[in-house]
Design a protein around this motif. Sequence first.
Motif, mmCIF file in Angstrom:
data_model
loop_
_atom_site.group_PDB
_atom_site.id
_atom_site.type_symbol
_atom_site.label_atom_id
_atom_site.label_comp_id
_atom_site.label_asym_id
_atom_site.label_seq_id
_atom_site.Cartn_x
_atom_site.Cartn_y
_atom_site.Cartn_z
ATOM 1 N N VAL A 157 2.786 -7.998 9.129
ATOM 2 C CA VAL A 157 3.678 -7.282 9.107
ATOM 3 C C VAL A 157 4.141 -8.483 7.512
ATOM 4 O O VAL A 157 5.073 -7.544 6.659
ATOM 5 N N ARG A 158 4.155 -9.659 7.466
ATOM 6 C CA ARG A 158 4.330 -10.753 6.559
ATOM 7 C C ARG A 158 3.725 -10.321 5.261
ATOM 8 O O ARG A 158 3.873 -10.403 4.345
ATOM 9 N N THR A 159 2.233 -9.911 5.090
ATOM 10 C CA THR A 159 1.518 -9.252 4.427
ATOM 11 C C THR A 159 1.468 -7.779 4.146
ATOM 12 O O THR A 159 1.654 -7.218 2.637
ATOM 13 N N ALA A 160 2.653 -7.593 4.711
ATOM 14 C CA ALA A 160 2.255 -5.698 4.354
ATOM 15 C C ALA A 160 3.265 -5.032 3.350
ATOM 16 O O ALA A 160 4.429 -5.840 3.743
ATOM 17 N N PRO A 161 3.217 -4.770 2.441
ATOM 18 C CA PRO A 161 4.513 -4.449 0.951
ATOM 19 C C PRO A 161 5.486 -3.813 1.716
ATOM 20 O O PRO A 161 5.667 -3.289 2.751
ATOM 21 N N ARG A 162 6.645 -4.742 1.229
ATOM 22 C CA ARG A 162 7.951 -3.724 1.875
ATOM 23 C C ARG A 162 8.070 -2.993 2.160
ATOM 24 O O ARG A 162 8.208 -2.155 2.830
ATOM 25 N N GLU A 163 7.383 -1.916 1.047
ATOM 26 C CA GLU A 163 8.161 -0.447 1.504
ATOM 27 C C GLU A 163 7.494 0.116 2.736
ATOM 28 O O GLU A 163 7.531 1.158 2.556
ATOM 29 N N SER A 164 5.837 -0.274 2.601
ATOM 30 C CA SER A 164 4.925 0.172 3.301
ATOM 31 C C SER A 164 5.175 0.188 4.417
ATOM 32 O O SER A 164 5.753 -0.784 5.431
ATOM 33 N N PRO A 165 5.256 1.584 5.566
ATOM 34 C CA PRO A 165 5.610 1.055 7.089
ATOM 35 C C PRO A 165 4.274 0.509 7.869
ATOM 36 O O PRO A 165 2.915 0.508 6.741
ATOM 37 N N VAL A 166 4.698 -0.068 9.025
ATOM 38 C CA VAL A 166 4.178 -0.685 9.883
ATOM 39 C C VAL A 166 4.174 -0.470 11.064
ATOM 40 O O VAL A 166 4.713 0.088 11.672
ATOM 41 N N THR A 167 2.729 -0.413 11.745
ATOM 42 C CA THR A 167 2.754 -0.132 12.693
ATOM 43 C C THR A 167 1.670 -0.873 13.787
ATOM 44 O O THR A 167 0.917 -0.470 13.209
ATOM 45 N N ALA A 168 1.923 -1.375 14.876
ATOM 46 C CA ALA A 168 1.179 -2.248 15.830
ATOM 47 C C ALA A 168 1.182 -1.462 17.271
ATOM 48 O O ALA A 168 1.262 -1.457 17.728
ATOM 49 N N VAL A 169 -0.222 -1.185 16.751
ATOM 50 C CA VAL A 169 -1.198 -0.943 18.623
ATOM 51 C C VAL A 169 -2.057 -1.518 19.518
ATOM 52 O O VAL A 169 -2.352 -2.161 18.736
ATOM 53 N N LEU A 170 -1.742 -1.696 20.792
ATOM 54 C CA LEU A 170 -1.472 -2.849 21.261
ATOM 55 C C LEU A 170 -2.663 -1.606 22.474
ATOM 56 O O LEU A 170 -2.594 -0.414 22.808
ATOM 57 N N VAL A 171 -4.030 -2.488 22.192
ATOM 58 C CA VAL A 171 -5.539 -1.965 23.319
ATOM 59 C C VAL A 171 -5.330 -3.233 24.301
ATOM 60 O O VAL A 171 -5.510 -4.179 23.748
ATOM 61 N N THR A 172 -7.025 -2.116 25.126
ATOM 62 C CA THR A 172 -6.880 -3.273 26.573
ATOM 63 C C THR A 172 -8.223 -2.843 26.268
ATOM 64 O O THR A 172 -7.701 -1.961 26.533
#
Length: 362
Positions: free
Chosen positions: A257-272
């Motif tokens: 979240v903190r390194t992605a450009p502000r205008e870029s959508p960000v998605t985190a996908v949890l796997v196991t």
Amino acid sequence: MARLTRVQQQELNRRRVLAAARAEFSERGFRKATVDDIAIRSDLTRGAVYSNFPGKRALYLAVLAEEAENAGEVLNTYADDPEGALAVFASTWVDRLPRTNNYEYQGSVQLTSPMLGVDLIPEILTDERFQRPFAQLVKLDAILLGLALEGLSRAAERMVGVAESVLTVLYGASELSFVAPDFVDHSKVIATCRHITGIVIDDPWILPATDVAVNSVDEEWAVPRATDVVRGKPTAIDDGIVAVVGMNRLECIEHLVRTAPRESPVTAVLVTADIAELAPLARLALADMCRSLRQAFPSAAWPRVQVMVDPNGEIAAACGLSNVDDDTEAAVSISDGRITSRSIGPGACARADALTARTRDH
């Protein structure tokens, strides 16, 4: 009446097992409930129960996850400042806790039997496999709460440390409420959480050093659709940065979240690698947390990151990852329906800016 297909019958049996298990766990607790009694209550065989769930604990976690995901929400209760938002957040949390040892006479706010969740933390403590993933889930909860607090705060400081302190208080109150409910004063818990923002907490964010490679690619993006647990609704993953993160590495989502450009959508996908137990544990922890967050914060302050649980690895496969486990860390950049860059390995989440730069150069 048309005959059910095999898939439809399997789903019907699964629903019957879950309903029976919920009733059994609610009445007797996890320890005293048995698979045999659940099978009898569901009017199915013991083998039918095990064909849907590998064991009693997997069934218990599935029941808790569904309870959390289907719990009702009270909207428009949010506050516009961090202190007020924490008070509402804490209130939604403690409203789900028992207020007395006499469980038959709970108020209307008691949505589920306290017996249903009383064994969760003790069960986590009995198995070392659960302890690191659970700690990482709580860390992710703190990251999401901290980002929401930052969205309301006029100051620029990181507030994940404040969120960690709030969750420490709330988890402690939760455990005490099951063993000594008359001791836990809900109003004092709420007041404590409200005023934690006034405590000075040394809370720096440090970008981790990493030399993991960022590679340009040109691959079709098969747009998956899944539930964003932060917002509590299904959504498609279109352009932006998508990170695939194993259960042992969830704190890396803050780097994303903190390194992605502000205008870029960000998605985190949890796997196991543990679909039966760790996947529902993730669903449970995030559903409870994000429901409280949505009630306490205006939507403009919600973390911009989408968070999705991917138990079967379908989204991971769309990102080009055929094998995932609890130590997976990878990220891709997507633009105009194409995967344009990919990074795989520890530190990939901290390369969001480099992934975006490769996309611009593509």
